[in-house]
Design a protein around this motif. Structure first.
Motif, mmCIF file in Angstrom:
data_model
loop_
_atom_site.group_PDB
_atom_site.id
_atom_site.type_symbol
_atom_site.label_atom_id
_atom_site.label_comp_id
_atom_site.label_asym_id
_atom_site.label_seq_id
_atom_site.Cartn_x
_atom_site.Cartn_y
_atom_site.Cartn_z
ATOM 1 N N UNK A 82 -6.333 -0.552 7.446
ATOM 2 C CA UNK A 82 -6.055 -1.789 6.702
ATOM 3 C C UNK A 82 -5.202 -1.531 5.453
ATOM 4 N N UNK A 83 -4.759 -2.621 4.828
ATOM 5 C CA UNK A 83 -3.824 -2.514 3.693
ATOM 6 C C UNK A 83 -4.464 -1.836 2.484
ATOM 7 N N UNK A 84 -5.757 -2.065 2.271
ATOM 8 C CA UNK A 84 -6.427 -1.450 1.106
ATOM 9 C C UNK A 84 -6.417 0.072 1.249
ATOM 10 N N UNK A 85 -6.743 0.544 2.448
ATOM 11 C CA UNK A 85 -6.749 2.002 2.671
ATOM 12 C C UNK A 85 -5.325 2.546 2.510
ATOM 13 N N UNK A 86 -4.346 1.852 3.079
ATOM 14 C CA UNK A 86 -2.948 2.313 2.972
ATOM 15 C C UNK A 86 -2.552 2.452 1.508
ATOM 16 N N UNK A 87 -2.916 1.475 0.706
ATOM 17 C CA UNK A 87 -2.505 1.516 -0.712
ATOM 18 C C UNK A 87 -3.117 2.700 -1.452
ATOM 19 N N UNK A 119 -1.810 -7.454 9.744
ATOM 20 C CA UNK A 119 -1.309 -7.774 8.396
ATOM 21 C C UNK A 119 -1.087 -6.526 7.540
ATOM 22 N N UNK A 120 -1.460 -5.348 8.075
ATOM 23 C CA UNK A 120 -1.273 -4.100 7.307
ATOM 24 C C UNK A 120 0.067 -3.429 7.610
ATOM 25 N N UNK A 121 0.796 -3.946 8.595
ATOM 26 C CA UNK A 121 2.074 -3.305 8.964
ATOM 27 C C UNK A 121 3.048 -3.327 7.796
ATOM 28 N N UNK A 122 3.101 -4.438 7.071
ATOM 29 C CA UNK A 122 4.060 -4.504 5.951
ATOM 30 C C UNK A 122 3.640 -3.532 4.837
ATOM 31 N N UNK A 123 2.329 -3.327 4.646
ATOM 32 C CA UNK A 123 1.867 -2.351 3.640
ATOM 33 C C UNK A 123 2.267 -0.939 4.055
ATOM 34 N N UNK A 124 2.158 -0.663 5.350
ATOM 35 C CA UNK A 124 2.552 0.663 5.856
ATOM 36 C C UNK A 124 4.039 0.902 5.569
ATOM 37 N N UNK A 125 4.850 -0.120 5.854
ATOM 38 C CA UNK A 125 6.298 0.014 5.646
ATOM 39 C C UNK A 125 6.622 0.180 4.158
ATOM 40 N N UNK A 126 5.971 -0.635 3.345
ATOM 41 C CA UNK A 126 6.300 -0.647 1.911
ATOM 42 C C UNK A 126 5.779 0.605 1.184
#
Ligand SMILES: Nc1ncnc2c1ncn2[C@@H]1O[C@H](COP(=O)(O)OP(=O)(O)O)[C@@H](O)[C@H]1O
Ligand SMILES: Cc1ncc(COP(=O)(O)OP(=O)(O)O)c(N)n1
Length: 279
Positions: A82-87, A119-126
């Motif tokens: 998820x986005x939180x983990x990615x960040x 919804x985490x794909x954009x966080x992965x890219x960014x």
């Protein structure tokens, strides 16, 4: 001096993919392996029966514990979920100034289970792509990252260029999903040139964890000081031996054979089965 590699990834209870595949690969390639768990999956060769993510805080704490004491010569990421983990993973990689970072952008397991929220794909890219030395998407993952459909070699090259433009310094677009092809061709783009790593495609259903194993082998080689080209070349040999010598475990898509590469190297025989039977 022992070289060390860290995997930041999910656990596969069946042992074929995720941190289990990564740690086996590190060990076989002579590198000290460490792990920061992002999620626990209940999984076997038939599929994924459950996904239980860690909190972002728990992931950050594991990475910090490794970083502040042991250190890592190379790092790979797998399932980030998820986005939180990615960040937090991106934050920690920056804080610890890790540069030899391999991203396996794990999205969907072979059976279809989602290992990355859409919804985490954009966080992965960014957050992650600009940090990595190498990213290793398979064809469906490259399609998600670029928004294009990929079937021809020209499309693969185009997709690799587009992923490079997103910030990844080197892109290895893997060919394992090209099921009709006689050769399994992985395309490396370093921002200037293409290199093609080709091997005969093996007709087997036992390919669970190929992507994890391949990216872990690159990471191990980078930890030992290999260049990107050298790392991908050894990883290709490693995965070829692992797929060519299946273990026949479980009733579905079984794991690859993490012993095969080293046994082949050490015994000089062409197949792992041959080396085991001769003992
Ligand atoms: N049947 C096969 N025969 C030979 N090599 C394979 C086969 N399937 C996958 N590979 C290799 O395994 C690695 C992982 O590829 P791929 O299966 O596309 O990744 P993922 O597991 O992420 O979907 C690549 O080096 C690919 O060429
Ligand atoms: C925990 C976990 N992480 C990653 C994967 C995906 O592994 P991969 O190497 O892409 O192999 P397949 O799932 O496609 O067989 C996973 N399954 N579990």
């Amino acid at each position: 001096m022992m070289k060390k590699a860290l995997t930041i990834a999910g656990s596969d209870s069946g042992g074929g993919a995720g941190i289990q595949a990564d740690l086996k690969t590190f060990q076989e390639l002579g590198v000290y392996g460490m792990s920061a768990l992002t999620a626990v999956t209940a999984q076997n060769t038939l599929g994924v029966q459950g996904v239980f993510p860690m909190t972002a805080e728990a992931v950050a704490r594991q990475i910090q514990s490794v970083g502040e004491d042991i250190g890592a010569d190379a790092v790979k990421t797998g399932m980030l979920f998820n986005a939180e983990i990615i960040e937090v993973v991106a934050e920690k990689i920056k804080e610890l100034s890790w540069e030899k970072v391999v991203i396996d952008p794990v999205m969907i397991a072979k059976g279809g289970a989602s290992l990355l929220q859409q919804q985490a794909v954009s966080a992965l890219k960014k957050h992650m792509l600009p940090l990595c030395l190498i990213i290793t998407p398979n064809i469906p993952e490259a399609e998600v990252l670029t928004g294009m459909s990929i079937s021809t070699m020209d499309e693969k090259k185009d997709a690799a260029k587009r992923i490079h433009e997103l910030g990844a310094k080197n892109v290895v677009l893997k060919g394992g999903h090209d099921e009709e092809a006689a050769q399994s061709v992985d395309v490396l783009f370093d921002g200037r040139d293409f290199t093609f790593f080709s091997s005969p495609r093996i007709n087997t259903k036992h390919t669970h964890g190929t992507g994890c194993t391949f990216s872990a082998a690159i990471t191990a080689q980078l930890a030992k000081g290999a260049s990107v080209q050298e790392g991908v070349s050894v990883a290709k040999e490693f995965i070829q031996a692992a797929v060519a010598n299946p273990l026949d475990i479980g009733n579905g898509h079984g794991p690859t054979n993490h012993w095969a590469y080293k046994m082949k190297k050490e015994s000089g025989v062409s197949s792992w089965r041959e080396s085991v039977l001769n003992k």
